[in-house]
Design an enzyme around this catalytic site. Structure first.
Site, PDB file in Angstrom:
ATOM      1  N   ASP A 176       0.864  -1.176   0.000  1.00 19.35           N
ATOM      2  CA  ASP A 176       0.000   0.000   0.000  1.00 19.35           C
ATOM      3  C   ASP A 176       0.903   1.229   0.000  1.00 19.35           C
ATOM      4  O   ASP A 176       1.664   1.454   0.941  1.00 19.35           O
ATOM      5  CB  ASP A 176      -0.909   0.016   1.228  1.00 19.35           C
ATOM      6  CG  ASP A 176      -1.785   1.262   1.281  1.00 19.35           C
ATOM      7  OD1 ASP A 176      -2.652   1.405   0.395  1.00 19.35           O
ATOM      8  OD2 ASP A 176      -1.577   2.097   2.191  1.00 19.35           O
ATOM      9  N   GLU A 234      -1.227  -1.469  -5.642  1.00 18.62           N
ATOM     10  CA  GLU A 234      -2.353  -0.722  -6.183  1.00 18.62           C
ATOM     11  C   GLU A 234      -1.943   0.061  -7.419  1.00 18.62           C
ATOM     12  O   GLU A 234      -0.822   0.574  -7.503  1.00 18.62           O
ATOM     13  CB  GLU A 234      -2.914   0.242  -5.134  1.00 18.62           C
ATOM     14  CG  GLU A 234      -3.882  -0.391  -4.160  1.00 18.62           C
ATOM     15  CD  GLU A 234      -4.516   0.649  -3.251  1.00 18.62           C
ATOM     16  OE1 GLU A 234      -5.754   0.719  -3.203  1.00 18.62           O
ATOM     17  OE2 GLU A 234      -3.763   1.375  -2.583  1.00 18.62           O
ATOM     18  N   ASP A 251      -3.357   1.564   7.011  1.00 16.29           N
ATOM     19  CA  ASP A 251      -2.449   1.220   5.922  1.00 16.29           C
ATOM     20  C   ASP A 251      -2.132  -0.268   5.896  1.00 16.29           C
ATOM     21  O   ASP A 251      -2.067  -0.879   4.822  1.00 16.29           O
ATOM     22  CB  ASP A 251      -1.163   2.038   6.050  1.00 16.29           C
ATOM     23  CG  ASP A 251      -1.415   3.528   5.925  1.00 16.29           C
ATOM     24  OD1 ASP A 251      -2.365   3.898   5.216  1.00 16.29           O
ATOM     25  OD2 ASP A 251      -0.673   4.325   6.541  1.00 16.29           O
TER      26      ASP A 251
END
Length: 414
Positions: free
Chosen positions: A192, A276, A356
């Site tokens: 992340d 991502e 997170d």
């Protein structure tokens, strides 16, 4: 797989003059070719073919008094400049027709001698060589000293000589390498990306954001202020401009080196990497633009992708619309909202989450699901999904957390 290996060059004063002459000739040929095609279009004439253009702006131009000095440099340099123009036109036409994916590509533009970056390319036809003494031999330029930071693994197919804005010279060799699979493993990681921490891993580790640009702001501001006080066109202004370029180059080099080390560590230690697919271009237009550029997410993810392909690792980009932050990694409950100021939250199932770390765990689970299903990452199938949605289908499959045993279904896992 094609790779580039960059090495620092230290040309002599005479070699710098020869390189400047080659940079100028390549730029003139590029601009003459672009002007010839624009004139043909304005006059309603057919598109000038690549062969006819080469005869017009190189072969015939050398016989004229105005362009006779084109013969002072290697002909390969001129041909490669024209090849760059032809590639730019093909990319433009492919973008217009829709064959080229991604952002739209504009038509070629004229090059300027005031550009901070200059480059010329030599192919094998130019007979460039590396001497026994470790120097780079270029036709009509000479033997240039090279700082060999590492050996070339194979014989290069071409070399591009680049002069950057800081006045440094580099040789960029193109080499063809085979995939070098690393020893297999079973460890996987979801990543992340963020600003408070550059990267948070699904195993709980957090990588601090180095903020190289922020740390250098005072030095950069001082150099910019010194530049603004110099008279335009003066020698002192040129010196101040070079100092600014060197200051920015130091920040860029430091960040690239750090990103290379981090990406190499992640590729070496993990069989599969999931990250991502962030909309960096959109985020760079917000009030966080400076922080976004300072983070350098796109550069880092690009490094992960090509290193994974080279070393036989699995790499998957998770769709940017996947709600990794709002999804409970324990019970798969989707929260209605999750403001950015919420860093820790408690789910209805009783699980307490670090925002997170929870997002990284969800990225890992979604990546496992995509690979186990043998499907493309959602970012690559978004267009097909929208088409299905127009017909009444579902845009994305229902959310689900991967089970622990799904790791064994990874393709290519050891």
């Amino acid at each position: 797989m094609q790779l580039r290996c960059n090495y620092r060059l230290y040309p002599t004063t005479g070699q710098r003059e020869s390189l400047a002459r080659a940079f100028g000739c390549a730029r003139v040929v590029f601009d003459d070719g672009l002007r010839a095609r624009q004139d043909a279009r304005d006059n309603g004439l057919p598109y000038v073919s690549d062969g006819d253009l080469s005869k017009q702006v190189i072969t015939e131009a050398k016989r004229t008094p105005e362009r006779a000095w084109l013969g002072e440099v290697s002909a390969v340099v001129l041909q490669q400049a024209l090849a760059d123009l032809n590639t730019a036109y093909r990319n433009f036409f492919a973008s217009l027709s829709g064959k080229r994916k991604g952002p739209k590509v504009g038509p070629p533009r004229f090059r300027s001698k005031k550009d901070t970056r200059q480059a010329i390319r030599f192919t094998k036809n130019a007979r460039f060589a590396i001497t026994a003494g470790g120097k780079l031999r270029l036709p009509k330029i000479g033997d240039i000293p090279v700082r060999w930071s590492r050996d070339l693994p194979v014989e290069p197919s071409s070399v591009t000589v680049v002069k950057d804005g800081a006045g440094r010279y580099f040789a960029s060799f193109v080499i063809e390498t085979t995939d070098e699979a690393l020893p297999g493993g079973t460890h996987e990681v979801g990543i992340d990306l963020g600003l408070s921490h550059f990267a948070v891993l699904s195993d709980g580790r957090k990588v601090n954001n180095p903020r190289f640009l922020r740390k250098a702001e005072r030095r950069l501001r001082k150099a910019q202020r010194n530049l603004s006080r110099k008279e335009k066109g003066s020698a002192n202004r040129a010196k101040a401009k070079l100092k600014v370029a060197k200051a920015y180059a130091k920040v860029t080099d430091t960040h690239r080196d750090w990103a290379h080390k981090l990406s190499t560590m992640l590729i070496r230690d993990n069989q599969a990497i999931y990250v991502e697919d962030l909309a960096v271009s959109g985020l760079a237009r917000t009030k966080l633009a400076k922080s976004i550029h300072d983070a350098g997410w796109s550069q880092f993810v690009g490094m992960l992708e090509y290193k994974a392909r080279r070393y036989g690792r699995t790499f998957v980009r998770i769709d940017r619309w996947f709600p990794s932050s709002k999804l409970c990694s324990e019970c798969a409950t989707l929260q209605e909202s999750m403001p950015l100021n919420v860093r820790d939250w408690v789910c209805a199932c009783g699980a307490t989450h670090d925002r997170d770390i929870n997002a990284a765990i969800n990225v890992l689970a979604e990546g496992r699901r995509i690979v186990a299903a043998g499907r493309k990452p959602a970012a690559e199938t978004r267009q097909e999904a929208e088409t299905s949605n127009a017909c009444g289908g579902q845009v994305r499959p229902p959310l689900a957390v991967a089970q622990a045993d799904e790791a064994g279904s990874l393709r290519g896992a050891a």
